[in-house]
Design a protein around this motif. Structure first.
Motif, PDB file in Angstrom:
ATOM      1  N   TYR A  68       0.743  -1.081  -0.445  1.00 23.02           N
ATOM      2  CA  TYR A  68       0.127   0.028  -0.155  1.00 23.02           C
ATOM      3  C   TYR A  68       1.267   0.840  -0.152  1.00 23.02           C
ATOM      4  O   TYR A  68       1.692   0.969   0.649  1.00 23.02           O
ATOM      5  N   ASP A  70      -0.569   3.835   0.920  1.00 20.73           N
ATOM      6  CA  ASP A  70      -1.921   4.422   1.969  1.00 20.73           C
ATOM      7  C   ASP A  70      -1.831   4.014   3.329  1.00 20.73           C
ATOM      8  O   ASP A  70      -2.895   2.499   3.676  1.00 20.73           O
ATOM      9  N   TYR A  71      -1.260   4.967   4.703  1.00 24.11           N
ATOM     10  CA  TYR A  71      -1.197   3.592   4.924  1.00 24.11           C
ATOM     11  C   TYR A  71      -2.983   3.425   6.167  1.00 24.11           C
ATOM     12  O   TYR A  71      -2.763   2.358   6.457  1.00 24.11           O
ATOM     13  N   GLU A  72      -3.494   4.140   5.918  1.00 25.58           N
ATOM     14  CA  GLU A  72      -4.691   3.603   6.675  1.00 25.58           C
ATOM     15  C   GLU A  72      -5.564   3.201   6.288  1.00 25.58           C
ATOM     16  O   GLU A  72      -6.145   2.024   6.128  1.00 25.58           O
ATOM     17  N   ARG A  73      -5.646   3.351   4.870  1.00 23.71           N
ATOM     18  CA  ARG A  73      -6.155   1.732   3.845  1.00 23.71           C
ATOM     19  C   ARG A  73      -5.592   0.472   4.122  1.00 23.71           C
ATOM     20  O   ARG A  73      -5.964  -0.498   4.301  1.00 23.71           O
ATOM     21  N   SER A  76      -7.121  -0.126   7.732  1.00 26.73           N
ATOM     22  CA  SER A  76      -8.907  -0.766   7.246  1.00 26.73           C
ATOM     23  C   SER A  76      -9.172  -2.486   6.822  1.00 26.73           C
ATOM     24  O   SER A  76      -9.484  -2.788   6.823  1.00 26.73           O
ATOM     25  N   GLU A  77      -8.167  -2.535   5.974  1.00 25.41           N
ATOM     26  CA  GLU A  77      -8.089  -3.799   4.955  1.00 25.41           C
ATOM     27  C   GLU A  77      -8.050  -4.520   5.497  1.00 25.41           C
ATOM     28  O   GLU A  77      -7.868  -6.054   4.844  1.00 25.41           O
ATOM     29  N   SER A 102      -7.242   1.646  14.824  1.00 22.95           N
ATOM     30  CA  SER A 102      -8.211   0.223  14.231  1.00 22.95           C
ATOM     31  C   SER A 102      -8.391  -0.949  14.680  1.00 22.95           C
ATOM     32  O   SER A 102      -8.373  -1.705  14.221  1.00 22.95           O
TER      33      SER A 102
END
Length: 353
Positions: A68, A70-73, A76-77, A102
């Motif tokens: 990734y 995108d760290y937040e993504r 989340s995933e 998270s």
């Protein structure tokens, strides 16, 4: 963890030092690989080539690890149990806050921890009961553990002072020196700091030292013991080996070249200096594996790690307090420092957009 339970799910942020399976300093990929029941389920890095290198390196171990930018993504995933944060210090506070939000159960963070004491306060507020592991290697080094045990057993009597030599900078690597000083002194809480930052007036404008200079300081502990730290006696070889002199009521320990050679002088036998037999490292960077085992144990038991929030706070506060003291002509700064806004970004580490 029993075999019928799922493996610990780990997400990694910042993987540029983890693109080889050879264990070594900062290679937390190899450290996680060395511990059973761990599965890396995602990796964040702003560098596309770095992400691809990581995925190729570890494909035969963890399969196709999702990557990734995108760290937040990623959080989340992948829904990790543990997050390993090995990005630049400018990103740590935000990433730790997001990790806790998270639902992670444990956090391993590389040094240096923060760019200001305000960020340190944010990390403390965020973590709460979530175990933090601040990756200062010597907490898990077999030879330093043995030395701490011997000191606790009174090999030189109550420790009254410790001097550290070869300090390279106050923030980026300084935390290793401060934490080792405190550990050798018995982890007594630091009460005050007085110090001076290196005079940089003769340094070129683009000197790396200007980002994170060295300095010298005196650190007072709550039990009256005093610690000293200086850039003098720096090792000229590769790496950053440090040296210490531990003073007790009945003798002294001399720890040279990062305690690779250690000696005891005792007042009962003043003409005899004895070499201490300490455990040898039989594998590359054994501290990495020990860190992961410690963090997993803390998550399972509800305990804390060998370098958790308490130790991280102490080792981080000291470097900033030296800067604050120097700005006031070496004035004594009571800890915790009242000024929390001073920002020092130290050296580039990558992973910033």
């Amino acid at each position: 963890m029993t075999q019928d339970k799922p493996k610990w799910r780990v997400a990694i942020a910042g993987c540029h030092r983890m693109v080889t399976q050879t264990p070594g300093s900062h290679n937390f990929g190899a450290a996680f690989h060395a511990v059973p029941d761990v599965q890396v389920v995602g990796v964040f890095d702003y560098g596309g080539d770095t992400r691809a290198e990581f995925a190729a390196c570890w494909r035969d171990v963890w399969g196709e690890v999702p990557t990734y930018d995108d760290y937040e993504r990623m959080l989340s995933e992948t829904r990790p149990d543990i997050v390993c944060i090995a990005t630049r210090q400018t990103m740590h506070a935000d990433q730790i806050e997001l990790a806790v939000q998270s639902g992670v159960h444990g956090i391993l963070c590389d040094k240096p921890l923060v760019t200001s004491l305000e960020e340190l306060d944010r990390i403390n507020a965020a973590c709460g009961d979530v175990p933090l592991l601040f990756a200062l290697d010597r907490r898990w080094s077999a030879r330093y553990r043995r030395l701490r045990e011997q000191l606790a057993d009174g090999i030189i009597g109550p420790v009254t002072g410790v001097t550290a030599y070869g300090l390279s900078n106050l923030i980026n690597h300084g935390c290793h020196w401060y934490d080792s000083l405190l550990a050798l002194a018995g982890d007594i809480a630091p009460a005050w700091v007085s110090g001076f930052v290196q005079d940089l007036s003769g340094e070129p404008a683009d000197s790396r030292k200007r980002l994170d200079p060295t300095g010298r300081a005196t650190i007072g502990l709550s039990n009256g013991a005093v610690l000293y730290i200086t850039p003098d006696g720096a090792h000229k070889g590769p790496g950053l080996p440090m040296s210490f002199e531990v003073v007790g009521e009945n003798g002294r320990l001399f720890l040279l070249s990062d305690a690779a050679e250690s000696f005891l002088w005792h007042e009962n036998d003043p003409s005899n200096i004895q070499r201490l037999e300490l455990p040898a490292e039989t594998e590359p960077w054994p501290a990495g594996r020990a860190m992961v085992e410690d963090l997993i144990n803390a998550v399972e038991s509800g305990g804390r790690t060998a370098c958790d929030a308490k130790q991280a706070n102490a080792a981080t506060e000291i470097g900033f307090a030296i800067h604050l003291s120097s700005k006031q002509g070496g004035a004594k700064i009571e800890l915790p420092a009242k000024t929390r806004s001073l920002q020092i970004k130290s050296f580039d580490w990558g992973n910033e957009p």
